[in-house]
Scaffold this motif. Structure first.
Motif, mmCIF file in Angstrom:
data_model
loop_
_atom_site.group_PDB
_atom_site.id
_atom_site.type_symbol
_atom_site.label_atom_id
_atom_site.label_comp_id
_atom_site.label_asym_id
_atom_site.label_seq_id
_atom_site.Cartn_x
_atom_site.Cartn_y
_atom_site.Cartn_z
ATOM 1 N N LEU A 13 -5.084 44.535 -24.479
ATOM 2 C CA LEU A 13 -6.305 44.700 -23.694
ATOM 3 C C LEU A 13 -6.665 43.398 -22.978
ATOM 4 O O LEU A 13 -7.115 43.418 -21.834
ATOM 5 N N SER A 14 -6.441 42.262 -23.630
ATOM 6 C CA SER A 14 -6.771 40.988 -22.994
ATOM 7 C C SER A 14 -5.890 40.709 -21.780
ATOM 8 O O SER A 14 -6.311 40.025 -20.849
ATOM 9 N N LEU A 15 -4.666 41.237 -21.786
ATOM 10 C CA LEU A 15 -3.795 41.070 -20.618
ATOM 11 C C LEU A 15 -4.355 41.808 -19.411
ATOM 12 O O LEU A 15 -4.230 41.353 -18.279
ATOM 13 N N ALA A 16 -4.971 42.958 -19.648
ATOM 14 C CA ALA A 16 -5.489 43.777 -18.558
ATOM 15 C C ALA A 16 -6.930 43.426 -18.185
ATOM 16 O O ALA A 16 -7.396 43.809 -17.118
ATOM 17 N N ALA A 17 -7.633 42.710 -19.042
ATOM 18 C CA ALA A 17 -9.076 42.499 -18.871
ATOM 19 C C ALA A 17 -9.488 41.943 -17.505
ATOM 20 O O ALA A 17 -10.434 42.473 -16.919
ATOM 21 N N PHE A 59 -19.678 44.561 -17.655
ATOM 22 C CA PHE A 59 -20.121 45.746 -18.389
ATOM 23 C C PHE A 59 -19.046 46.825 -18.409
ATOM 24 O O PHE A 59 -18.904 47.548 -19.394
ATOM 25 N N LEU A 60 -18.268 46.927 -17.351
ATOM 26 C CA LEU A 60 -17.156 47.870 -17.329
ATOM 27 C C LEU A 60 -16.105 47.465 -18.358
ATOM 28 O O LEU A 60 -15.596 48.300 -19.102
ATOM 29 N N ARG A 61 -15.778 46.164 -18.410
ATOM 30 C CA ARG A 61 -14.817 45.666 -19.400
ATOM 31 C C ARG A 61 -15.319 45.910 -20.812
ATOM 32 O O ARG A 61 -14.545 46.273 -21.702
ATOM 33 N N LEU A 62 -16.621 45.727 -21.043
ATOM 34 C CA LEU A 62 -17.198 45.965 -22.357
ATOM 35 C C LEU A 62 -17.055 47.443 -22.737
ATOM 36 O O LEU A 62 -16.659 47.758 -23.863
ATOM 37 N N GLY A 63 -17.350 48.324 -21.815
ATOM 38 C CA GLY A 63 -17.213 49.755 -22.080
ATOM 39 C C GLY A 63 -15.777 50.150 -22.365
ATOM 40 O O GLY A 63 -15.500 50.924 -23.287
#
Length: 53
Positions: free
Chosen positions: A16-20, A27-31
């Motif tokens: 997930l961190s690679l795509a973040a 807020f989109l990343r948090l969701g």
């Protein structure tokens, strides 16, 4: 902590961190992160039983 769970969540968080950065606003990343966490938590018991752990 269970080593299987620790390794599983480490892999999920690492991917997930690679795509973040490309996922948009905070807020989109948090969701997305919350959704991925929920899915990962739901899938882990199935994977553990499939592996016989």
């Amino acid at each position: 902590m269970d080593p299987v769970a620790l390794g599983f969540y480490a892999v999920i968080c690492g991917l997930l961190s690679l795509a973040a950065p490309s996922l948009g606003r905070p807020f989109l990343r948090l969701g997305i992160g919350a959704l991925v966490g929920i899915i990962a938590a739901a899938v882990l018991p199935m994977l553990k039983s499939a592996m016989g752990l």
